[in-house]
Design a protein around this motif. Structure first.
Motif, PDB file in Angstrom:
ATOM      1  N   ASP A 176       0.797  -1.229   0.000  1.00 56.24           N
ATOM      2  CA  ASP A 176       0.000   0.000   0.000  1.00 56.24           C
ATOM      3  C   ASP A 176       0.827   1.275   0.000  1.00 56.24           C
ATOM      4  N   ASP A 177       0.175   2.328  -0.487  1.00 57.78           N
ATOM      5  CA  ASP A 177       0.536   3.735  -0.264  1.00 57.78           C
ATOM      6  C   ASP A 177       1.488   4.337  -1.286  1.00 57.78           C
ATOM      7  N   GLY A 178       2.103   3.550  -2.122  1.00 58.95           N
ATOM      8  CA  GLY A 178       3.015   4.065  -3.122  1.00 58.95           C
ATOM      9  C   GLY A 178       2.289   4.485  -4.391  1.00 58.95           C
ATOM     10  N   LEU A 225      10.331  -9.121  -5.300  1.00 63.01           N
ATOM     11  CA  LEU A 225       9.234  -9.918  -5.851  1.00 63.01           C
ATOM     12  C   LEU A 225       9.692 -10.674  -7.095  1.00 63.01           C
ATOM     13  N   ARG A 226      10.419  -9.998  -7.975  1.00 65.68           N
ATOM     14  CA  ARG A 226      10.905 -10.639  -9.201  1.00 65.68           C
ATOM     15  C   ARG A 226      11.861 -11.785  -8.888  1.00 65.68           C
ATOM     16  N   GLU A 227      12.757 -11.561  -7.949  1.00 66.27           N
ATOM     17  CA  GLU A 227      13.727 -12.592  -7.588  1.00 66.27           C
ATOM     18  C   GLU A 227      13.059 -13.851  -7.057  1.00 66.27           C
ATOM     19  N   ASN A 228      11.882 -13.683  -6.456  1.00 67.64           N
ATOM     20  CA  ASN A 228      11.160 -14.817  -5.880  1.00 67.64           C
ATOM     21  C   ASN A 228      10.005 -15.302  -6.756  1.00 67.64           C
ATOM     22  N   GLY A 229       9.835 -14.699  -7.915  1.00 71.62           N
ATOM     23  CA  GLY A 229       8.765 -15.111  -8.814  1.00 71.62           C
ATOM     24  C   GLY A 229       7.374 -14.898  -8.241  1.00 71.62           C
ATOM     25  N   VAL A 230       7.200 -13.806  -7.489  1.00 70.21           N
ATOM     26  CA  VAL A 230       5.934 -13.539  -6.801  1.00 70.21           C
ATOM     27  C   VAL A 230       5.257 -12.311  -7.404  1.00 70.21           C
ATOM     28  N   LYS A 231       3.953 -12.416  -7.613  1.00 68.69           N
ATOM     29  CA  LYS A 231       3.155 -11.274  -8.051  1.00 68.69           C
ATOM     30  C   LYS A 231       2.396 -10.713  -6.855  1.00 68.69           C
ATOM     31  N   ALA A 232       2.209  -9.403  -6.852  1.00 72.46           N
ATOM     32  CA  ALA A 232       1.561  -8.729  -5.726  1.00 72.46           C
ATOM     33  C   ALA A 232       0.497  -7.769  -6.241  1.00 72.46           C
ATOM     34  N   THR A 233      -0.287  -7.257  -5.309  1.00 71.65           N
ATOM     35  CA  THR A 233      -1.283  -6.241  -5.602  1.00 71.65           C
ATOM     36  C   THR A 233      -0.828  -4.935  -4.962  1.00 71.65           C
ATOM     37  N   PHE A 234      -0.654  -3.899  -5.777  1.00 75.42           N
ATOM     38  CA  PHE A 234      -0.172  -2.608  -5.297  1.00 75.42           C
ATOM     39  C   PHE A 234      -1.349  -1.648  -5.161  1.00 75.42           C
ATOM     40  N   CYS A 235      -1.649  -1.269  -3.929  1.00 74.72           N
ATOM     41  CA  CYS A 235      -2.743  -0.341  -3.636  1.00 74.72           C
ATOM     42  C   CYS A 235      -2.170   1.074  -3.620  1.00 74.72           C
ATOM     43  N   MET A 236      -2.440   1.803  -4.691  1.00 75.89           N
ATOM     44  CA  MET A 236      -1.758   3.076  -4.916  1.00 75.89           C
ATOM     45  C   MET A 236      -2.605   4.278  -4.540  1.00 75.89           C
ATOM     46  N   VAL A 237      -1.950   5.257  -3.949  1.00 74.50           N
ATOM     47  CA  VAL A 237      -2.562   6.547  -3.655  1.00 74.50           C
ATOM     48  C   VAL A 237      -2.510   7.388  -4.926  1.00 74.50           C
ATOM     49  N   GLY A 238      -3.608   8.048  -5.255  1.00 76.00           N
ATOM     50  CA  GLY A 238      -3.697   8.764  -6.516  1.00 76.00           C
ATOM     51  C   GLY A 238      -2.596   9.777  -6.745  1.00 76.00           C
ATOM     52  N   THR A 239      -2.281  10.582  -5.730  1.00 78.37           N
ATOM     53  CA  THR A 239      -1.255  11.600  -5.901  1.00 78.37           C
ATOM     54  C   THR A 239       0.113  10.982  -6.138  1.00 78.37           C
ATOM     55  N   GLN A 240       0.366   9.836  -5.513  1.00 73.00           N
ATOM     56  CA  GLN A 240       1.640   9.143  -5.714  1.00 73.00           C
ATOM     57  C   GLN A 240       1.734   8.576  -7.129  1.00 73.00           C
ATOM     58  N   ALA A 241       0.632   8.005  -7.605  1.00 71.94           N
ATOM     59  CA  ALA A 241       0.618   7.461  -8.965  1.00 71.94           C
ATOM     60  C   ALA A 241       0.832   8.575  -9.986  1.00 71.94           C
ATOM     61  N   GLU A 242       0.171   9.702  -9.762  1.00 73.64           N
ATOM     62  CA  GLU A 242       0.300  10.834 -10.675  1.00 73.64           C
ATOM     63  C   GLU A 242       1.724  11.358 -10.700  1.00 73.64           C
ATOM     64  N   ALA A 243       2.381  11.359  -9.557  1.00 79.38           N
ATOM     65  CA  ALA A 243       3.750  11.883  -9.459  1.00 79.38           C
ATOM     66  C   ALA A 243       4.787  10.919 -10.030  1.00 79.38           C
ATOM     67  N   HIS A 244       4.463   9.620 -10.072  1.00 79.97           N
ATOM     68  CA  HIS A 244       5.452   8.621 -10.497  1.00 79.97           C
ATOM     69  C   HIS A 244       4.864   7.644 -11.515  1.00 79.97           C
TER      70      HIS A 244
END
Length: 253
Positions: A74-76, A89-108
């Motif tokens: 969360d939060d990124g 995550l890539r090194e371990n072959g794991v997929k995740a769910t990223f819960c993103m804050v709108g302002t953070q997504a817009e900035a990055h």
């Protein structure tokens, strides 16, 4: 679900940078990589199809069944910590769910695209991470949820979030229904590592081991402070859970 409050004031200071985001021409292929195969055929690009409503109940279950584990972050996105977590995550072959804050997504937006291109899923975590969402008007809730959906979708190059997680778990019947009507399944959690409180990696690993019998969805954070111990906890717990016979999946959608 516990309401997060400590150490969260930084969100009120976040100002979304006015960045121009060019919509990626590869939106369809990125969506297919993220969403995988549904019902025996590849899921089409979200930007090309009408949004289909989903269940408005808060989901915790994993699409991998009884031994499945859902990693949620969360939060990124955050330019320091998100890339490090993507590497682990890539090194371990794991997929995740990223819960993103709108302002953070817009900035990055570059990081949002990297998350999607790596096969992870997106989740709407509101515009500004207001943990009092359940005390606010329906108009305010609508603005926070739908504006964040648009910000994340634009930053990703056209891939819509598949879930909505209320900040601090501050869901309301209205917010759940609204999110579900936009194709975003309300997303809860079972295991709270409380990494925003600054525990050691060892403490977080112990928390996961103790609380995982309560359910498969684990909560981590990639923004809001020093997340070096979260990175280390992921580095330790992912292979450990694999060795115990767990598989990694996504929350049921």
């Amino acid at each position: 679900m516990a309401r997060h409050s400590g150490g969260r004031g930084w969100y009120s200071k976040v100002i979304g940078a006015a960045l121009g985001v060019a919509l990626a021409a590869t939106g369809a292929s990125i969506w297919t990589a993220q969403a995988g195969v549904v019902g025996g055929s590849s899921k089409p690009a979200a930007s090309e199809t009408a949004v289909k409503p989903v269940a408005e109940t808060i989901v915790h279950a994993s699409d991998k069944g009884p031994r499945g584990v859902n990693i949620t972050i969360d939060d990124g996105p955050d330019p320091v910590w998100t890339p490090q977590m993507l590497d682990v995550l890539r090194e371990n072959g794991v997929k995740a769910t990223f819960c993103m804050v709108g302002t953070q997504a817009e900035a990055h937006p570059d990081l949002v695209k990297k998350v999607v291109a790596a096969g992870h899923r997106l989740c709407d975590h509101s515009v500004s991470h207001d943990t009092t969402m359940d005390k606010q008007s329906q108009a305010y809730q609508k603005q926070q949820i739908l504006d964040a959906e648009r910000m994340i979708t634009k930053a990703s190059g056209g891939v819509r979030p598949m879930y909505y997680r209320a900040p601090g778990g501050a869901f309301t019947p209205y917010s759940r229904k609204l999110a579900a009507s936009h194709g975003m399944r309300p997303l809860g959690w079972n295991v709270d590592t409380k990494d925003f409180e600054g525990p050691s990696a060892a403490t977080m690993v112990e928390t996961v081991e103790q609380e995982l019998p309560d359910g498969p969805t684990i909560l981590f954070h990639d923004a809001g402070g020093d997340r070096s111990q979260t990175v280390e906890a992921l580095r330790q717990i992912l292979p450990q859970l694999k060795a115990e016979g767990h598989t990694f999946g996504f929350p049921v959608h």
